[in-house]
Scaffold this motif. Structure first.
Motif, short mmCIF file in Angstrom:
data_model
loop_
_atom_site.label_atom_id
_atom_site.label_comp_id
_atom_site.label_asym_id
_atom_site.label_seq_id
_atom_site.Cartn_x
_atom_site.Cartn_y
_atom_site.Cartn_z
N ARG A 100 49.68 17.41 51.81
CA ARG A 100 50.80 18.27 52.21
C ARG A 100 50.62 19.72 51.75
O ARG A 100 51.61 20.43 51.54
CB ARG A 100 52.11 17.72 51.63
CG ARG A 100 52.39 16.26 51.94
CD ARG A 100 52.57 15.97 53.39
NE ARG A 100 53.68 16.68 53.97
CZ ARG A 100 54.15 16.44 55.19
NH1 ARG A 100 53.59 15.50 55.94
NH2 ARG A 100 55.16 17.13 55.67
N LYS A 103 51.76 24.66 54.67
CA LYS A 103 53.16 25.06 54.77
C LYS A 103 53.43 25.65 56.16
O LYS A 103 53.73 24.94 57.10
CB LYS A 103 53.51 26.04 53.66
CG LYS A 103 53.20 25.52 52.26
CD LYS A 103 53.86 24.18 51.96
CE LYS A 103 53.53 23.70 50.56
NZ LYS A 103 54.00 22.32 50.30
N GLU A 104 53.28 26.97 56.30
CA GLU A 104 53.54 27.63 57.58
C GLU A 104 52.27 28.12 58.26
O GLU A 104 52.34 28.74 59.32
CB GLU A 104 54.48 28.81 57.36
CG GLU A 104 55.86 28.41 56.85
CD GLU A 104 56.58 27.49 57.83
OE1 GLU A 104 56.48 27.72 59.05
OE2 GLU A 104 57.24 26.55 57.36
N GLN A 129 51.58 20.17 59.85
CA GLN A 129 51.44 20.06 58.40
C GLN A 129 50.32 19.11 57.97
O GLN A 129 49.76 19.28 56.88
CB GLN A 129 52.75 19.60 57.76
CG GLN A 129 53.85 20.66 57.78
CD GLN A 129 55.05 20.25 56.97
OE1 GLN A 129 55.69 19.24 57.24
NE2 GLN A 129 55.36 21.03 55.96
N THR A 130 50.01 18.10 58.78
CA THR A 130 49.03 17.11 58.37
C THR A 130 47.91 16.99 59.41
O THR A 130 48.02 17.51 60.51
CB THR A 130 49.70 15.73 58.18
OG1 THR A 130 50.40 15.37 59.39
CG2 THR A 130 50.69 15.76 57.03
N TYR A 138 44.96 25.98 57.41
CA TYR A 138 45.12 26.36 56.02
C TYR A 138 43.86 27.04 55.49
O TYR A 138 43.92 28.09 54.85
CB TYR A 138 45.45 25.12 55.19
CG TYR A 138 45.60 25.38 53.71
CD1 TYR A 138 46.85 25.67 53.16
CD2 TYR A 138 44.50 25.36 52.86
CE1 TYR A 138 47.00 25.91 51.80
CE2 TYR A 138 44.63 25.61 51.50
CZ TYR A 138 45.89 25.88 50.98
OH TYR A 138 46.01 26.13 49.63
N GLN A 354 56.27 12.76 52.01
CA GLN A 354 55.88 14.13 52.28
C GLN A 354 55.71 14.96 51.01
O GLN A 354 55.55 16.16 51.06
CB GLN A 354 56.90 14.81 53.20
CG GLN A 354 56.96 14.12 54.56
CD GLN A 354 57.98 14.76 55.47
OE1 GLN A 354 58.53 15.81 55.17
NE2 GLN A 354 58.24 14.15 56.60
#
Length: 451
Positions: A100, A103-104, A129-130, A138, A354
């Motif tokens: 996790r 984030k954004e 997110q995943t 990311y 989460q």
């Protein structure tokens, strides 16, 4: 005598079977993965630890029986990202699909692509997110140098195959959780790759499930115990493999796979019907046969474990005690109703896994504890089935229905679980081949590949 090995590489463990030439199971074994969480919400595994866990299992299975191992095939839960340098050295840990850290970043990078476009192409709903697509976003935002080093970007199963054979490859089914493949064309989604700044030649080539990828090298044989020159066969996502192992191949059937997540898998001839009801799509036997429609209750196995530990006690025999207590209660659990997405637990992620902790609501906690243990146990069971039933009804609204279900995974070994699911859903439920059905399906794929 020629034997084959099938692996089922799951989220928390790898299972395997050695199968003889007449389809008889010669051996079955399991190894658990040990993840690290260096920061809150992170879930990762060192690549060498992953290889040693899989290698230990392969060495045990290779020694089973008296025959020669003719082929190996791995089905996998997949979705676990790994980035390598140009010489094959891991630049990251294996990032689990449940991680996790994002984030954004994915929403920002992919803001010009709507969620519906990603879903239509990949066949899976993307939560930003995943899974590897989000994790690559990311890395592009925070560690872009890792993506620009020129090495391979893969998932954990492809890395295992490469270390065994020196050849890169992934099937369309196993590659679906990356979100980088377009199921409609069978090739990588160029628009996503351009946004991420990734060349297609840095991703494993796409092939068909059941194709021989390569043969075990001398180096691969040394650490795995497999015979040098033995073929490795491209496998599928884990639930299609379990459906194959259970004989769930036609419309009107359903596979209920119960592990970390509980997944209902339906053979469906028309992919568009799957997308209309928002289910996950898998290539399965398409285009000649059926696609696979999947609905999931994510991380419910962890929720069950945490609730059992909190209210019924922990220990090695916790699940046996849980089943025994539930069997003492009547349907309806004495009036106790648990919503497994909402009920409190100081050991349970309150958002369904989460990574956000919460303190239990004292009033709700006291209410649950006011019931006898047998009713709490039964209510945990029935709460699990209600989550599953909601997903079944969602598919039924689009005409995707089943007359019977084959249940696999550890819960399938309990007659009470089968009874409760049958009573609450109206399905005829029978057990499959237990927790090794996915591995059996992979072994069947391996056997077919080598004739």
């Amino acid at each position: 005598m020629i034997n084959v090995i099938g692996l089922d590489i799951g989220t928390s463990s790898v299972k395997g079977v050695a199968v003889g030439p007449k389809g008889e199971r010669l051996s079955a074994a399991k190894r658990d993965f040990t993840y690290q969480s260096p920061r809150e919400g992170w879930k990762e595994l060192a690549a060498e630890d992953y290889l040693e866990t899989c290698g230990s299992l392969l060495r045990q299975l290779e020694s089973a029986g008296s025959g020669e191992i003719g082929a190996v095939c791995a089905a996998s839960a997949s979705g676990n990202l790994l980035v390598l340098d140009s010489d094959g050295t891991p630049l990251t840990k294996i990032i689990n699909w449940q991680d996790r850290r994002v984030k954004e970043e994915a929403r920002e990078l992919l803001k010009d692509i709507c969620a519906e476009e990603i879903y239509k192409a990949s066949g899976w709903s993307f939560d930003c997110q995943t899974f590897p697509l989000a994790q690559l976003c990311y890395l592009r935002c925070h560690q872009p140098e890792l993506l620009d080093r020129g090495g391979m970007i893969c998932m954990s199963t492809e890395y295992l195959y490469w270390r065994l054979t020196g050849v890169w490859g992934v099937s369309g089914s196993a590659g679906t959780p990356s979100f980088l493949l377009d199921q409609r064309t069978g090739v990588y989604n160029r628009r996503l790759l351009d946004i991420l700044g990734i060349r297609e030649d840095r991703l494993p080539p796409v092939g068909e499930t059941g194709r021989i990828l390569g043969r075990v090298t001398r180096e691969g044989a040394a650490w795995s115990g497999l015979p040098e020159g033995m073929p490795l066969v491209l496998g599928s996502f884990d639930h299609p493999a379990a459906a194959k192992g259970a004989g769930v191949l036609q419309e009107g059937q359903m596979l209920l796979s119960c592990g970390t997540s509980w997944v209902g898998f339906y053979p469906v001839k028309d992919r568009d019907r799957i997308l209309r009801c928002g289910a996950l799509a898998d290539p399965f036997y398409a285009p000649e046969g059926c696609w696979g429609a999947m609905v999931s209750v994510p991380s419910v196995g962890e929720r069950i474990r945490n609730l059992v530990a909190r209210y019924l006690g922990d220990g090695e025999d916790m699940f046996e005690r849980f089943i025994s207590l539930a069997g003492e209660s009547e349907p309806g659990a004495g009036g106790l109703v648990l919503d497994l997405k909402e009920e409190p637990s100081d050991t349970l992620s309150g958002d369904g896994g989460q990574g956000k902790s919460r303190q239990p609501d004292t009033g709700v906690d006291d209410r649950i504890r006011s019931f006898p243990s047998k009713h709490i146990a039964r209510a945990i069971m029935e709460g699990t089935v209600r989550l599953l039933q909601a997903q079944i009804e969602r598919l039924a609204g689009e005409g995707i229905c089943a007359r019977e279900a084959v249940m696999v995974g550890q819960p399938s070994e309990s007659a009470l679980w089968l009874e409760v699911i049958s009573q609450m859903t109206g399905l005829r439920v029978r057990p499959g081949k237990g927790g090794y059905t996915g591995a059996e399906g992979a072994a069947l794929t391996a056997a077919e590949a080598v004739g």
